[in-house]
Motif scaffolding. Structure first.
Motif, PDB file in Angstrom:
ATOM      1  N   CYS A  64       0.908  -1.470   0.080  1.00 44.04           N
ATOM      2  CA  CYS A  64      -0.101   0.024  -0.061  1.00 44.04           C
ATOM      3  C   CYS A  64       0.928   1.202  -0.077  1.00 44.04           C
ATOM      4  CB  CYS A  64      -0.913   0.026   1.258  1.00 44.04           C
ATOM      5  SG  CYS A  64      -2.010   1.438   1.415  1.00 44.04           S
ATOM      6  N   ARG A  65       0.563   2.139  -0.689  1.00 43.94           N
ATOM      7  CA  ARG A  65       1.247   3.389  -0.788  1.00 43.94           C
ATOM      8  C   ARG A  65       0.702   4.654   0.052  1.00 43.94           C
ATOM      9  NH1 ARG A  65       4.959   1.732  -1.913  1.00 43.94           N
ATOM     10  NH2 ARG A  65       5.828   3.744  -1.798  1.00 43.94           N
ATOM     11  N   HIS A  66      -0.303   4.146   0.686  1.00 40.53           N
ATOM     12  CA  HIS A  66      -0.806   5.219   1.828  1.00 40.53           C
ATOM     13  C   HIS A  66      -1.195   6.383   1.316  1.00 40.53           C
ATOM     14  CE1 HIS A  66      -0.744   1.915   5.037  1.00 40.53           C
ATOM     15  NE2 HIS A  66       0.303   1.638   4.267  1.00 40.53           N
ATOM     16  N   CYS A  67      -1.532   6.508   0.069  1.00 37.88           N
ATOM     17  CA  CYS A  67      -1.770   7.680  -0.690  1.00 37.88           C
ATOM     18  C   CYS A  67      -2.676   8.733   0.141  1.00 37.88           C
ATOM     19  CB  CYS A  67      -2.939   7.394  -1.736  1.00 37.88           C
ATOM     20  SG  CYS A  67      -2.257   5.826  -2.543  1.00 37.88           S
ATOM     21  N   ALA A  70      -6.297   9.321  -1.048  1.00 35.17           N
ATOM     22  CA  ALA A  70      -6.640   7.777  -1.284  1.00 35.17           C
ATOM     23  C   ALA A  70      -7.994   7.705  -1.865  1.00 35.17           C
ATOM     24  CB  ALA A  70      -6.532   7.311   0.042  1.00 35.17           C
ATOM     25  N   PRO A  71      -7.833   7.130  -3.121  1.00 37.98           N
ATOM     26  CA  PRO A  71      -9.232   6.775  -3.788  1.00 37.98           C
ATOM     27  C   PRO A  71     -10.053   5.683  -2.955  1.00 37.98           C
ATOM     28  CG  PRO A  71      -7.371   6.355  -5.345  1.00 37.98           C
ATOM     29  CD  PRO A  71      -6.779   6.753  -3.903  1.00 37.98           C
ATOM     30  N   CYS A  72      -9.406   4.909  -2.433  1.00 37.45           N
ATOM     31  CA  CYS A  72     -10.076   3.781  -1.445  1.00 37.45           C
ATOM     32  C   CYS A  72     -10.724   4.492  -0.389  1.00 37.45           C
ATOM     33  CB  CYS A  72      -9.043   2.738  -0.817  1.00 37.45           C
ATOM     34  SG  CYS A  72      -7.764   3.498   0.246  1.00 37.45           S
ATOM     35  N   PRO A 107      -5.284   2.027  -7.370  1.00 36.79           N
ATOM     36  CA  PRO A 107      -4.434   1.867  -8.783  1.00 36.79           C
ATOM     37  C   PRO A 107      -3.124   0.746  -8.555  1.00 36.79           C
ATOM     38  CG  PRO A 107      -4.246   3.908  -7.738  1.00 36.79           C
ATOM     39  CD  PRO A 107      -4.840   3.146  -6.755  1.00 36.79           C
ATOM     40  N   PHE A 108      -3.080   0.072  -7.370  1.00 36.97           N
ATOM     41  CA  PHE A 108      -1.935  -1.142  -7.068  1.00 36.97           C
ATOM     42  C   PHE A 108      -2.785  -2.276  -6.713  1.00 36.97           C
ATOM     43  CE2 PHE A 108      -0.377   3.379  -6.025  1.00 36.97           C
ATOM     44  CZ  PHE A 108       0.601   3.466  -7.017  1.00 36.97           C
ATOM     45  N   LYS A 122      -5.726  -5.071   4.630  1.00 32.11           N
ATOM     46  CA  LYS A 122      -4.770  -4.452   3.840  1.00 32.11           C
ATOM     47  C   LYS A 122      -3.631  -3.952   4.730  1.00 32.11           C
ATOM     48  CE  LYS A 122      -4.965  -0.181   2.603  1.00 32.11           C
ATOM     49  NZ  LYS A 122      -4.056   0.245   4.017  1.00 32.11           N
TER      50      LYS A 122
HETATM   51  S1  SF4 Z   1      -5.647   3.475  -2.923  1.00 35.53           S
HETATM   52 FE1  SF4 Z   1      -4.363   1.343  -2.709  1.00 35.53          FE
HETATM   53  S2  SF4 Z   1      -2.286   2.166  -2.482  1.00 35.53           S
HETATM   54 FE2  SF4 Z   1      -3.557   4.046  -2.189  1.00 35.53          FE
HETATM   55  S3  SF4 Z   1      -3.947   4.181   0.152  1.00 35.53           S
HETATM   56 FE3  SF4 Z   1      -5.741   2.983  -0.788  1.00 35.53          FE
HETATM   57  S4  SF4 Z   1      -4.997   0.931  -0.784  1.00 35.53           S
HETATM   58 FE4  SF4 Z   1      -3.409   1.925  -0.303  1.00 35.53          FE
END
Ligand code: SF4
Ligand code: SF4
Length: 201
Positions: A64-67, A70-72, A107-108, A122
């Motif tokens: 996880c990029r911990h965006c 974050a889209p999630c 995206p990942f 996750k």
């Molecule tokens: S979108 Fe994916 S990579 Fe970014 S925070 Fe959420 S789970 Fe992690």
């Protein structure tokens, strides 16, 4: 220029040898016992939240990029995904309804479905360890430096220093050039030159 004080896990595929120690350490950290020899007898078996993908000459750690945006987090209809005080993207299992929207938008390809409990799981950047000022389990387990934990400024200055030392050693002929990130960089550069010259092959 403002600085980003949020730590995260950075990956360097050029340093990954595919030993998968990170996967094992992650699974153990997320087991009930947090002990390797007990964890392998647990039912259900604890699962890793990081995966090593072999890609030709490279092994790519996917985590996880911990965006920031974050889209999630944005798509989650129940608020099960959220940022903690250090910026890590966390998942509250008691709020997760298993709709898998987070997996669709990531995206990942990070959030995974736990079919037994009907919820997603996750990377949580090991909150117990962070509370003690320790690195996440995968980072501690990685002995090649393919995984690094820190803020972007810390990582960038570390990489800059490493590369400067490498340039000097290569220049002085102290080390043979190895098959590593330089090859990846050169092959990418060749593609860019070809594209710039109008050759899209
Ligand atoms: S979108 Fe994916 S990579 Fe970014 S925070 Fe959420 S789970 Fe992690
Ligand atoms: S522990 Fe490090 S070198 Fe080993 S598979 Fe994981 S990222 Fe790669």
């Amino acid at each position: 220029m403002s600085t980003d004080s949020k730590p995260t896990i950075f990956i360097n595929p050029a340093k990954c040898i595919g030993c998968r120690h990170c996967e094992i350490a992650c699974a153990v950290e997320h087991s009930q016992s947090k002990d390797l020899f007990s964890a392998i007898f647990e039912d259900p078996l604890p699962l890793p939240r990081i995966h090593i993908l072999p890609m030709g000459a490279y092994n790519v750690p996917m985590n996880c990029r911990h965006c920031d945006g974050a889209p999630c987090v944005e798509v989650c209809p129940t608020g099960a995904l959220y940022h903690d005080e250090q910026g890590a993207v966390m998942l509250a299992e008691d709020k997760c309804i298993g709709c898998k929207m987070c997996a669709i938008v990531c995206p990942f390809g990070i959030p995974e479905f736990d079919a037994l409990n009907g919820v997603m799981f996750k990377c949580d950047m090991c909150p117990d360890r962070r509370a003690e000022g320790r690195e996440p389990a995968c980072v501690e387990a990685c002995k090649t430096g393919a995984l690094q934990f820190g803020t972007i400024d810390e990582i960038v200055s570390k990489v800059r220093k490493e590369k400067a030392e490498q340039i000097v050693k290569l220049k002085e002929g102290e080390v043979e050039e190895e098959y590593n990130g330089w090859d990846l960089y050169r092959s990418m550069q060749t593609v860019v030159i070809r594209i710039n010259e109008g050759d899209s092959k």
